[in-house]
Design an enzyme around this catalytic site. Structure first.
Site, PDB file in Angstrom:
ATOM      1  N   CYS A 506      30.591 -42.922  87.723  1.00  0.00           N
ATOM      2  CA  CYS A 506      30.865 -44.110  88.532  1.00  0.00           C
ATOM      3  C   CYS A 506      32.265 -44.013  89.095  1.00  0.00           C
ATOM      4  CB  CYS A 506      30.623 -45.392  87.760  1.00  0.00           C
ATOM      5  SG  CYS A 506      31.034 -45.267  86.045  1.00  0.00           S
ATOM      6  N   ASP A 507      32.541 -42.892  89.742  1.00  0.00           N
ATOM      7  CA  ASP A 507      33.845 -42.650  90.326  1.00  0.00           C
ATOM      8  C   ASP A 507      33.644 -42.494  91.827  1.00  0.00           C
ATOM      9  OD1 ASP A 507      36.197 -41.343  91.283  1.00  0.00           O
ATOM     10  OD2 ASP A 507      36.628 -40.742  89.225  1.00  0.00           O
TER      11      ASP A 507
END
Ligand SMILES: *Cc1c(COP(=O)(O)O)cnc(C)c1O
Length: 643
Positions: A506-507
């Protein structure tokens, strides 16, 4: 969506779109079924196998995507290719020395790679290059050929030097390369203590600074190697100690992935001058080590851009041999054995990463039906509607400017409360529909201006892939390296979407939005609407060099599953060396959690919930078994749960 064969689309179009013939180097092709195939032996069609069939076969055996495929036959082919190219170049010009390759372990340290290179490379006396104690310890166990070299680079403490010297007494052809002035004294001291005569090399700092991404190894400020004054100091020290007869090799390394052959030539010239200088100082020499740098054409452009190279392996070998030979002639010295430390050129083609698409975010679908705008919202949209009415092929730029202006205006009005949420939503939609219309008009032309390419990027889909950029493709993140990426099936159908790729960390950095393509670098990748009842699988190619060990545990996504595929003597394809990727428990223990303790904590928590009457004992059992199954599971997205 149904995929129909389109009259106007052929696998040749797919090949041209993804440039597979240019970067595939004969190893990768599209077959008649529209699947990517790999040719394992001698690049022959007889030894070809479809990557989709491999993926399906693995899934049937319970191995899940993402998976890294390794092809040891390709490694063999690469070793043969570089050794025979040098042999040919040497023969063509009547060079009197020979060629000896050494593989730098850092490029891909996997045991399988080192084993295969020393095994298959034995007929060519291919050796190993090490940059640390750990690499030397691995190399010494695998080298089994007195003619193959181990070249010891990197910073050396006493232990590293002792290991290398003891290797010499075991009959391993080892050269200790002086990288820093201070190393001379320690090497001589340890040689005296152990009573073993060292083979010494000097690493010079080339003044040539090559272009490219990874070329900081050249120039005055390079952190490695000795400048001219320091080279002289080493020579004087060796003379003083009566050890000049140990000086056997000159080494230099311009950097990795050198795109321009011009830099390679100049580097060889400069180094041969140094080599001749050392001979004239009275050193025996005999070995000239030209380092790595032989590049891979990742984008298939055959250019001097940093993801490509403007030369072939043959040209590389010819130019090196000729350059060295001409300086030897001029300075009247014997021809040295040429050593090269090619890593990338040997192992890049060896691995392919396969992952499935989990979901898509279709940003703009041009086939969707336009909905009628409710009467009461019309006044707020006046200006945008006017732009839509005026738009034609001659005023696209003007309309684009106006559009952006009016959208800004509506957003401002929203801030002041004079446009409501519903009005704003319809306005945004209208804005994108006009953008799409402008793009459609412009995209008809052969040339797309940067601004129109930007629109294409803005309108593109996001495809979510089951992989971690940080784990599997670190150089894409770190230095914007391009790797060839394409679907491995459905290539007999025309791709109907343009997308960027997002990984499952989730970057926001975990995305790929630079791709190789027919023109210059592209910000979108043509893809198919994923089939509803089947996986849509993409391959990332040429990932055998540097990616595996630079990868990290971002979001605790661990090593992927790995499997090797070999084409054997009898023409069978063998799956072997299956390595399960990290489990959740594995990656948690890397960051110092104890999986047993975690489980104990959950047991206690669940027991308390039973005592408090929140769950039954039956439910407690289910909760705990799900938790422990989670610990044992793969860190990537799993589509079908095992029972
Ligand atoms: C990394 C490295 C290499 C390998 O370079 P490639 O471009 O991958 O061939 C060779 N020699 C030294 C000293 C290196 O540091």
């Amino acid at each position: 969506m149904e995929h129909t064969r389109t009259e106007t689309w052929s696998i040749e179009d797919a090949a041209a779109l993804y440039r597979i013939e240019e970067w595939g180097n004969g190893y990768f092709h599209i077959n008649a079924d529209g699947e990517v195939e790999v040719r394992l032996k001698d690049r022959s069609p007889l030894s070809s196998i479809s990557l989709l069939k491999i993926a399906k076969g693995l899934q049937e055996r319970g191995m899940k995507l993402p998976v890294l495929l390794r092809f040891s036959n390709i490694l063999d082919d690469r070793i043969q290719h570089i050794n025979e190219s040098f042999a040919q170049a040497i023969k063509d010009v009547g060079y009197q020395g020979c060629y000896r390759g050494v593989y730098p372990i850092k490029v891909n340290q996997q045991q399988q790679v080192v084993e295969e290179i020393t095994k298959y490379g034995k007929q060519y006396h291919h050796g190993l290059e090490t940059g640390s104690k750990a690499e030397l310890i691995a190399a010494q166990a695998y080298i089994d050929d007195p003619e193959a070299c181990i070249i010891c680079n990197g910073y050396k403490d006493e232990e590293y030097i002792d290991l290398a010297l003891r290797g010499i007494s075991l009959g391993i052809n080892t050269v200790l390369v002086i990288e820093m002035p201070g190393e001379t004294e320690i090497i001589l001291e340890r040689a005296r203590v152990l009573k073993i005569k060292p083979n010494i090399g000097i690493r010079m700092k080339p003044s040539t600074v090559a272009s490219g991404h990874w070329t900081d190894s050249g120039g005055d400020r390079s952190v490695f190697g000795l400048n001219t004054t320091q080279v002289i100091t080493v020579v004087d020290t060796l003379k003083r100690e009566g050890m000049l007869d140990c000086l056997k090799m000159l080494h230099y390394h311009l950097g990795s992935q050198i795109p321009n052959i011009h830099d390679i030539r100049i580097g060889a010239t400069e180094a041969t001058r140094f080599y001749a200088g050392l001979i004239h100082e009275g050193a025996p020499m005999g070995l000239l080590d030209i380092g790595g740098g032989l590049a891979i054409d990742y984008d298939g452009s055959r250019s001097n851009s940093s993801n490509s190279r403007n030369y072939t392996t043959k040209e590389y070998c010819d130019d090196i041999v000729e350059e060295i030979m001409s300086i030897c002639k001029e300075t009247k010295i014997p021809h040295p054995t040429i050593i090269s430390e090619s890593g990338r050129a040997l192992v890049s083609y060896y691995s392919v990463l396969l992952f499935n698409i989990l979901d898509t975010n279709i940003f703009w679908d041009e086939n969707q039906k336009e909905e009628e705008i409710p009467e009461e919202l019309l006044p707020a949209l006046d200006n945008l509607l006017y732009v839509r009415e005026m738009l034609n092929e001659k005023n696209t730029q003007e309309c684009l400017n106006d559009l952006n202006y009016y959208r800004e205006e509506i957003r401002n009005k929203f801030l002041y409360g004079t446009v409501n949420m519903r009005e704003r939503a319809v306005a945004e939609h209208l804005y994108w529909s006009i953008i799409a219309a402008i793009y459609k008009m412009e995209a008809k032309g052969a040339y797309l201006s940067p601004q129109i390419k930007e629109l294409e990027h803005q309108l593109s889909d996001i495809f979510y892939g089951n992989f971690s950029l940080f784990q599997s493709l670190p150089d894409v993140w770190a230095i914007d390296q391009l790797f060839p990426i394409m679907p491995i099936h459905l290539l007999d159908k025309k791709p109907d979407r343009k997308a960027i790729l997002s990984d499952i960390t989730c970057d926001s950095e975990g995305k790929i939005d630079q791709f190789i393509g027919r023109s210059d670098h592209n910000t979108t990748l043509p893809l198919h609407t994923p089939p509803e009842d089947d996986d849509y699988i993409l391959g990332v190619f040429l990932v055998g060099a540097y990616q595996e060990t630079l990868g990290d545990l971002h979001n605790l996504l661990g090593d992927t599953n790995v499997v090797s595929i070999t084409y054997d003597e009898e023409g069978k394809f063998l799956l072997h060396n299956e390595l399960e990727g990290d489990t959740v428990a594995d990656v948690l223990s890397y960051v110092e959690y104890d999986p047993k303790q975690l489980e104990a904590k959950i047991r206690t928590k669940a027991e308390r919930a039973v005592q408090d009457g929140l769950i039954t004992t039956q439910q407690r059992r289910k909760i705990i078994s799900a938790y422990t199954a989670g610990l044992r599971g793969y860190t990537y997205y799993e589509t079908d749960q095992e029972d």
